[in-house]
Design a protein around this motif. Structure first.
Motif, short mmCIF file in Angstrom:
data_model
loop_
_atom_site.label_atom_id
_atom_site.label_comp_id
_atom_site.label_asym_id
_atom_site.label_seq_id
_atom_site.Cartn_x
_atom_site.Cartn_y
_atom_site.Cartn_z
N ILE A 83 2.55 -4.55 13.80
CA ILE A 83 1.40 -4.26 12.96
C ILE A 83 0.24 -5.08 13.45
CG2 ILE A 83 0.50 -4.62 10.65
CD1 ILE A 83 3.21 -3.58 9.63
N ILE A 136 0.83 -1.20 0.00
CA ILE A 136 0.00 0.00 0.00
C ILE A 136 0.87 1.26 0.00
CG2 ILE A 136 -1.50 1.33 1.54
CD1 ILE A 136 -3.07 -0.78 0.31
N ILE A 192 1.40 4.54 12.02
CA ILE A 192 0.32 5.01 11.16
C ILE A 192 -0.89 4.12 11.40
CG2 ILE A 192 -0.45 5.28 8.77
CD1 ILE A 192 2.31 5.96 7.97
N ASN A 212 1.29 0.57 10.23
CA ASN A 212 2.70 0.73 9.88
C ASN A 212 3.45 1.35 11.06
OD1 ASN A 212 5.08 0.84 8.50
ND2 ASN A 212 4.49 2.52 7.15
N ILE A 213 4.69 0.93 11.22
CA ILE A 213 5.53 1.48 12.29
C ILE A 213 6.87 1.85 11.68
CG2 ILE A 213 6.56 1.03 14.54
CD1 ILE A 213 4.64 -1.39 14.72
N PHE A 214 7.36 3.00 11.98
CA PHE A 214 8.69 3.34 11.50
C PHE A 214 9.31 4.34 12.46
CE2 PHE A 214 5.58 6.05 9.54
CZ PHE A 214 6.10 7.32 9.59
N SER A 266 -5.09 -4.90 3.93
CA SER A 266 -4.65 -3.95 4.94
C SER A 266 -5.05 -2.53 4.57
CB SER A 266 -3.14 -4.08 5.09
OG SER A 266 -2.59 -2.91 5.62
#
Lengths: 552, 425
Positions: free
Chosen positions: A421, A183, A363, A351-353, A212
């Protein structure tokens, strides 16, 4: 990044205290006379007097006072300490009740652009990413420099036709293979709408990623390839046009805009356009979309025809027979669904960053409730909680975000190992329920091998997929009335509606059952978005459903 | 496993002495030893002695004990469970390929000696390379005996090493005839591409992930072992290709010739639809693997289960499951292939085990095929979920008709009983 402290903060703080004081006062009297507890009565009195006197001591009653007394006796309560405490993490700016009112006001305001999340779906190579890349450029979200860089880069790689798609397909592998794999999230602004775009991969292999994205969407934009043979391939049983439509419908999307793309390749043939529309219209109705909420529009992404306007030579053949709205006109008219801002806060992480600043960025789309800067959030499953340092919506920092918004939260004082996630963030006072086993009402799709009890499936819930089994077939149901047709069926074959029990499976073959971790999930009746599930097996979606009750 | 001694008379009573050698043998023993059996094995017992002055003294004595089995417990310590750890290097099990399975047999002592009184409780920890004597009063049925035969076949250790991977997850599995062992699991979080962070975090995390896979592969897959017949890299998407290429190039770079050759000769890339361990079933169905490994037990099981599901789809009346239904089908001589999980034979009730043994024997007598699934394989796990017993019929039978027939027969029987009761009174 430290933002200026809003001047109203101390006032707001005191107000919040008084709010809590009044509420405690309001709730205590009915209890005290009933129980006749003198001590409690005196305590409330004391609390009352302190709050009435208007001092800064928090109206927490005797216990807090005692602690403060002890502390002062130890000479620890020096002035520096107090100021330090105040300056620490960003405090919650406004009380919840006040915030809800403010959010309501903003959302109802006429001038405010409404926000919505749009998932872009369709068969592989229908031109989803290209259309979005072009749209971003036309609406001024992609600058000239990026565009030229992408053109040059794709030319060099011998894939000049992917220049627009490169705007969204960022990773090396995606560019090399020329397909979207995950995505891509982008923002668009039309005259009346803020649109968060989720560009989904069309390839069959990446349906988990597409799900997702679809799970975060309110509306869908279906892109179909009109060129000869391509539309048929995509609309085929094995094509993704059908599957994507069914998936987004099962995930609660009711409005679809269908963009018939690549019409330039069939020399803007009106008959072809009509044929495709008729075929799709029938299928959309069959899949449960209302005809009034589905719109069709002919476009050419490569030439940029009928996205914003129909000016220019390329659009000449289209102008002969089409005078309807452009794609942007249609997107501008999409109606966001009603948002439940008073519901308990739920943010499933997609999402993880690592953010630019300290802490971790996640996110997710808010599925109910409001989040504001300074709030402490609990991450489930797990034992961690963190503080919201900053909220970003469309790359801009905001004070709060309400249900339905896809936002980036910067969290501090949280161990990122605990986040994954599928983790759900919620308010510490209203935790999301966790379950390993639950009952669900499902609709079985067009499958070859029927579902037996114990069938191994992958359970899709928001951005997460997990191994699970259909542990019990409780009953088959009548599709119209929902009445039980047969209890304890032996198998579930295609097209049936049924009630089943689903259990998560341990992922190790020999381990004990205790290694199964429960997931945050809620019945559909409690929170619609937290209660939708999809079941897949062997690369095809076999059923969609809603959670009825949690078993344990 | 080695067969040391065997004496079983035609009634099925007697004893068998076996010498377990590896994890799989423990699994065999677990399936052989039942409640009520007599097991004799060397063990260590802590013995307390009270001297004449009243002081107690305890010491450990190594002795042979015979127990009447009360409970059997099998544990194969699985892969480390720290699945969501960002840094998997911390939780890797240091033991690597050392023995991980353990078998504990608890019960009361039936042979007295100077250290242990009759009837005292004891728990045997079965050790590798120590003889175990199993005595059954009349329990050596055909299933148990064939299990012994299977167990003593030579052919050791893991035959297939498989990596089931996806973006950010990988499971290292070792498949032997009767067991699938998830030797290691990797689960790292890979940030997805996003506008804010760009693709750089995504790519960095991916590279790190591949390095982790490489390191774990060296540690957990016995690639230099000649008995390892295949290395399977399975994944959805293109992860398997990337992993394969990465490992090859890394092996070249590091000059690891053994690994390079092993990958060149034995590695297959298989497409599966999900990155979960249960995709192993898909791996075993894939044509690349079945042609290579068709005579192995796990491949046979995978094919049989697949056939059952396909039959269920095409002709529901010829695919039956559930103990009662399969028993009905067996009565009618309709079973072509019987799929049964070894879990059913481990029933604590001897009567239940006998029932299943009777079904197996009846089916075998008719010349039909019986596939006994190992519940340590993924296919066996899936069969367990489906009540543990299923059958492919040679001719279609309607479940409801058969159920009605059975009910009638039952009623008739009851009536007859009532009549005979009346007549006798």
């Amino acid at each position: 990044m430290i933002r200026a402290v809003p001047p109203k903060k101390p006032a707001a703080k005191i107000m919040k205290q008084s709010v809590s004081a009044t509420s405690s006062r309001a709730s205590t009297p009915p209890i005290t006379p009933k129980k006749g507890n003198k001590k409690l009565a005196s305590m409330t009195k004391l609390a009352k007097s302190t709050s009435q006197s208007g001092t800064a001591t928090p109206p927490r009653g005797v216990v807090a006072d005692q602690r403060q007394l002890d502390l002062s006796g130890m000479n620890l309560g020096s002035k520096e300490d107090v100021t330090n405490v105040v300056e620490e993490p960003p405090k919650v700016a406004i009380a919840k009740e006040k915030l809800i009112e403010e959010v309501k006001k903003t959302m109802e305001a006429e001038t405010q652009k409404k926000g919505l999340n749009l998932v872009v779906i369709g068969h592989v190579d229908a031109g989803k990413s290209t259309l979005m890349g072009r749209l971003l450029y036309e609406l001024g979200r992609m600058d000239e420099k990026t565009k030229v860089a992408n053109e040059r880069g794709s030319n060099k790689a011998g894939k000049a036709s992917f220049a627009w798609a490169w705007g969204l397909d960022g990773t090396a592998e995606e560019r090399e293979r020329g397909i979207t794999m995950d995505i891509a999230m982008q923002y668009l602004s039309t005259p009346h709408r803020h649109i968060t775009i989720l560009d989904a991969p069309g390839h069959k292999e990446f349906i988990p990623n597409m799900i997702s994205g679809a799970a975060q969407a309110d509306c869908a934009l279906l892109v179909v390839d009109a060129s000869t043979g391509e539309f048929e391939a995509g609309f085929d049983r094995a094509g993704q046009t059908r599957e994507h439509l069914i998936l987004v419908r099962s995930l609660g999307v009711t409005q679809v805009v269908v963009a018939i793309n690549k019409l330039d390749q069939v020399s803007w043939d009106q008959v072809r356009y009509g044929d495709i529309c008729d075929l799709l219209r029938a299928f959309l109705i069959q899949s449960g979309f209302q005809p009034s909420r589905t719109k069709f529009v002919p476009v050419s992404a490569m030439q940029g025809v009928n996205l914003l306007s129909r000016q220019g030579d390329d659009a000449k053949p289209l102008r002969f027979w089409y005078d309807g709205p452009t794609l942007v006109d249609l997107l501008d008219k999409l109606e966001p669904p009603s948002r439940d801002i008073v519901a308990p806060l739920r943010i499933p992480i997609s999402n993880i960053f690592k953010g630019q600043s300290a802490g971790i960025a996640v996110i997710g789309r808010i599925c109910g409730g409001i989040v504001q800067v300074g709030e402490r959030l609990r991450a489930l499953p797990g034992d961690e909680s963190g503080i919201v340092k900053m909220i970003e919506v469309e790359d801009k920092s905001v004070e709060w975000a309400a249900s339905g918004t896809a936002c980036t939260l910067h969290l501090i004082s949280i161990d990122p190992v605990q986040l994954s996630i599928g983790t759900v963030l919620c308010a510490p006072s209203e935790l999301v329920s966790l379950a390993m086993t639950f009952t669900a009402r499902i609709i079985v799709f067009d499958i070859q091998i029927p579902i037996t009890p114990g069938a191994t499936v992958e359970l899709f819930h928001h951005s997460r997929d997990l191994p699970a089994t259909v542990s019990k077939l409780i009953s088959t149901l009548d599709k119209g009335s929902g009445k039980v047709v047969k209890s304890n069926p032996r198998v579930l074959s295609k097209g049936l509606s049924a009630e089943v029990q689903i259990s998560l499976r341990t992922s190790s073959l020999s381990g004990s059952v205790s290694t199964v971790k429960s997931i945050p999930i809620e019945p559909f009746s409690v929170n619609k978005e937290m209660g939708r599930i999809l079941l897949r097996r062997g690369g095809e979606t076999i059923a969609a459903g809603v959670v009825l009750a949690l078993v344990g | 496993m080695k067969l040391v001694n065997k004496y079983v008379d035609k009634r099925g009573s007697g004893h068998v002495t076996l010498r377990p050698e590896d994890d799989e043998d423990m699994w065999h023993l677990y399936n052989l030893i039942q409640k009520g059996d007599f097991v004799r094995a060397p063990t260590i017992r802590r013995v307390q002695t009270i001297s004449s002055t009243g002081s107690t003294d305890s010491h450990r004595v190594r002795l042979n004990l015979t127990l009447e089995v009360g409970a059997v417990e099998f544990s194969s310590s699985p892969a480390p469970s720290g699945t969501s750890s960002a840094d998997p290097s911390n939780d890797q099990s240091a033991s690597g390929l050392a023995s991980t399975a353990a078998l504990h047999i608890a019960g009361r002592v039936t042979s007295e000696n100077q250290h242990v009184k009759l009837g005292a409780f004891h728990t045997l920890d079965v050790e590798a390379n120590r003889d175990v004597r199993i005595e059954k009063a009349d329990g050596w049925d055909s299933v148990a005996l064939s299990r012994v035969e299977e167990a003593i076949l030579p052919g050791k250790g893991a035959e297939v090493g498989a990596i089931v991977c996806g973006e950010g997850t990988a499971a290292f599995c070792l498949l032997s005839q009767h067991m699938t062992l998830v030797a290691h699991r990797i689960s790292v979080h890979i940030p997805r591409k996003s506008g804010a962070s760009g693709a750089s975090q995504h790519e960095k995390a991916l590279t790190k992930f591949y390095t982790t896979i490489y390191d774990a592969f060296l540690r957990h897959i016995p690639y230099s072992n000649p008995s390892l017949r295949a290395i399977i890299i399975a994944s959805p998407g293109w992860v398997r290709d990337t992993v394969h290429d990465y490992m090859l190039s890394e092996a070249t770079k590091r000059g690891d010739k053994t690994l390079y050759r092993a990958l060149k000769d034995k590695a297959f890339r298989v497409h599966v639809n999900s990155a979960h361990v249960h995709s192993l079933v898909e791996v075993l169905k894939s044509p690349e693997v079945t042609t290579q490994l068709k005579e192995t037990k796990f491949a046979r099981e995978g094919v049989a289960l697949d056939r059952f599901y396909k039959m269920l789809a095409s002709d529901e009346m010829r695919a039956w499951y559930g103990p009662d239904h399969v028993a009905f089908a067996a009565d009618r001589g309709a079973i072509g292939t019987l799929l049964i999980s070894d879990e059913l034979f481990r029933a604590s009730e001897p009567a239940v085990r006998k029932k299943y043994v009777a079904i197996v024997e009846a089916v075998q007598q008719k010349g039909a095929e019986v596939v006994i699934f190992s519940s340590m394989h993924e296919s066996g796990q899936q069969l367990n979920q489906l009540t543990g017993i299923a059958a492919l019929l040679t001719f279609p039978l309607d479940v409801e008709v058969v159920e009605a027939e059975e009910r009638e027969a039952e009623e008739e029987r009851k009536q007859q009983e009532a009549q005979t009761d009346q007549a006798s009174s």
